[in-house]
Design a protein around this motif. Structure first.
Motif, PDB file in Angstrom:
ATOM      1  N   GLU A 263       0.819  -1.216   0.000  1.00 41.03           N
ATOM      2  CA  GLU A 263       0.000   0.000   0.000  1.00 41.03           C
ATOM      3  C   GLU A 263       0.852   1.265   0.000  1.00 41.03           C
ATOM      4  N   ASP A 265       3.558   3.694  -1.566  1.00 36.00           N
ATOM      5  CA  ASP A 265       4.304   4.126  -2.752  1.00 36.00           C
ATOM      6  C   ASP A 265       5.446   4.998  -2.256  1.00 36.00           C
ATOM      7  N   VAL A 270       3.189   8.151  -0.721  1.00 36.74           N
ATOM      8  CA  VAL A 270       1.733   8.084  -0.554  1.00 36.74           C
ATOM      9  C   VAL A 270       1.362   6.700  -0.027  1.00 36.74           C
ATOM     10  N   TRP A 271       0.507   6.692   0.948  1.00 37.84           N
ATOM     11  CA  TRP A 271      -0.064   5.449   1.487  1.00 37.84           C
ATOM     12  C   TRP A 271      -1.504   5.379   1.011  1.00 37.84           C
ATOM     13  N   THR A 272      -1.840   4.343   0.233  1.00 35.95           N
ATOM     14  CA  THR A 272      -3.197   4.179  -0.289  1.00 35.95           C
ATOM     15  C   THR A 272      -3.900   3.077   0.481  1.00 35.95           C
ATOM     16  N   GLU A 283     -11.679   4.253  -1.100  1.00 43.97           N
ATOM     17  CA  GLU A 283     -10.216   4.307  -1.078  1.00 43.97           C
ATOM     18  C   GLU A 283      -9.741   5.666  -0.567  1.00 43.97           C
ATOM     19  N   HIS A 284      -8.696   5.632   0.264  1.00 45.22           N
ATOM     20  CA  HIS A 284      -8.191   6.875   0.875  1.00 45.22           C
ATOM     21  C   HIS A 284      -6.681   6.967   0.687  1.00 45.22           C
ATOM     22  N   ARG A 285      -6.241   8.090   0.100  1.00 40.34           N
ATOM     23  CA  ARG A 285      -4.808   8.322  -0.080  1.00 40.34           C
ATOM     24  C   ARG A 285      -4.294   9.233   1.030  1.00 40.34           C
ATOM     25  N   LEU A 379      -4.784  16.041  -2.570  1.00 37.59           N
ATOM     26  CA  LEU A 379      -3.629  15.327  -2.023  1.00 37.59           C
ATOM     27  C   LEU A 379      -2.458  16.253  -1.737  1.00 37.59           C
TER      28      LEU A 379
END
Length: 397
Positions: A263, A265, A270-272, A283-285, A379
């Motif tokens: 999860e 990147d 970024v944590w998805t 889904e939450h970034r 974001l």
């Protein structure tokens, strides 16, 4: 018409034991049928161009005299053009139709849960429904047909716990209402729902807002957070690092405890979090600050699990693991409270808009209009905010 057999006496009929049909006389076509020790009355007659056998009951429950009376009555009706089979069919059909619509509350609950289960992202939801209904509703409603359930039955479930366990009672009321609504749509009951609140139960039960005490998650005051973080970073262990990650990302503890390396990147920082692990099923970034990335770089990687913060046997940490860290630090707060601390920081220490903080917390917008116009997740704007949050957390370090 069948010929009339010689009339047998009660004693002669009682002596018949041989398997087969035995004419007993007194009415055309009346027989005592014996099969494997069972004895019963059968009337054989022609209805139109078809020969029919009509059962008249078991012997000796139905005696000889009663069987003859029944047979004569059927013959009389046949002479007047009454089909002796039709009423029986109609009665059976009516009974079958009635049985098809007579369902108990327990049966409806089980069918409702089976039908609605795919809507629940968390399997625990069904268990919570079942536990609440089994404990508080089934003793009063379970055996009742849903067609007869009314206000007294619902109040029997709610009144004993309405004042002492109001949150549970309120959920129970809503769940009973949903099941009875389902039963109405399925034609198992008619009329208004006796578990509805507005204009009905609100007239006989106290408003939940007057009973329930809102208990917020205990949180660390904004001014004390930098000192707490300095102490936290001195502690060792996966649970301490997970708690630090929760603070830096303002995430729910469950989202952090279930986080996997796939999860993350690293290049984009970024944590998805996938939809199935989010409360709102979306889904939450999460933009990761430099401090959060440094924390991840220092974490060990384990061969038997993809989890960032594994517990024993490769399973996710329990929520109590992070709570235990805070208790050992003598902090009167819970992990979820850091989201409140973050929200207070945004409101008291920064000029960032409320909406940006709500997006960072992955809150669902109450305003449907506002939600409809929110196209992106801001974001990069949130990245700047989370970077400032990380600097604030390290202010006294």
């Amino acid at each position: 018409m069948p010929k009339v057999a010689r009339q047998l006496s009660d004693r002669a009929v009682a002596a018949i034991k041989t398997d087969g049909r035995h004419a007993v006389g007194g009415a055309p076509g009346l027989h005592l049928r014996v099969s494997a020790g069972h004895r019963g009355w059968v009337l054989r007659l022609m209805v139109g161009d078809k020969r029919r056998d009509i059962g008249l009951g078991a012997y000796p429950s139905v005696g000889l005299s009663e069987a003859r009376d029944k047979a004569r009555e059927i013959h009389a009706g046949l002479r007047e053009g009454v089909d002796p089979v039709a009423p029986r069919k109609q009665q059976r059909m009516a009974l079958a139709a009635q049985a098809a619509t007579e369902k108990t509350f327990r049966w409806c609950m089980e069918e409702f849960l089976r039908a609605k289960a795919p809507e629940w992202s968390n399997p625990k939801h069904r268990q919570q429904w079942e536990n609440t209904l089994e404990t508080y509703a089934m003793p009063h409603l379970g055996h009742f047909n849903v067609s007869v359930i009314d206000l007294p039955h619902v109040l029997a479930c709610l009144e004993p716990i309405w004042s002492t366990k109001n949150e549970t009672a309120s959920r129970l009321r809503g769940r009973i209402e949903s099941i009875l609504d389902w039963a109405t749509v399925r034609k198992y009951r008619t009329g208004e729902n006796p578990a509805r609140w507005k204009g009905h139960l609100d007239k006989v039960l106290a408003a939940p807002s007057k009973i329930q005490k809102v208990e917020h998650h205990r949180a660390i005051p904004v001014e004390d957070l930098p000192r707490f973080m300095a102490y936290l970073r001195q502690r060792e262990g996966i649970a301490a690092r997970a708690l630090e990650f929760v603070v830096l990302t303002a995430a729910r503890s469950g989202e952090a405890r279930g986080a996997t390396w796939s999860e993350i990147d690293r290049q984009a920082a970024v944590w998805t979090v996938p939809a199935e692990r989010m409360k709102a099923s979306t889904e939450h970034r999460v933009p990761l600050s430099k401090a959060a990335m440094d924390l991840l770089h220092k974490l060990p990687r384990f061969e038997d699990t993809e989890l960032l913060f594994p517990g024993t046997k490769g399973q996710p940490l329990s929520d109590m693991s992070m709570t235990a860290v805070m208790r050992r630090m003598n902090v009167d707060a819970v992990p979820h409270g850091f989201r409140s601390t973050f929200r207070d920081w945004v409101g008291e220490k920064t000029d960032y808009p409320r909406e940006l903080a709500e997006q960072a917390l992955a809150h669902t917008l109450e305003s449907k209009v506002e939600a409809a116009y929110r196209r992106g997740d801001a974001l990069e704007k949130r990245r700047q905010m989370m970077e400032e949050w990380a600097h604030f957390c390290a202010k006294s370090a």
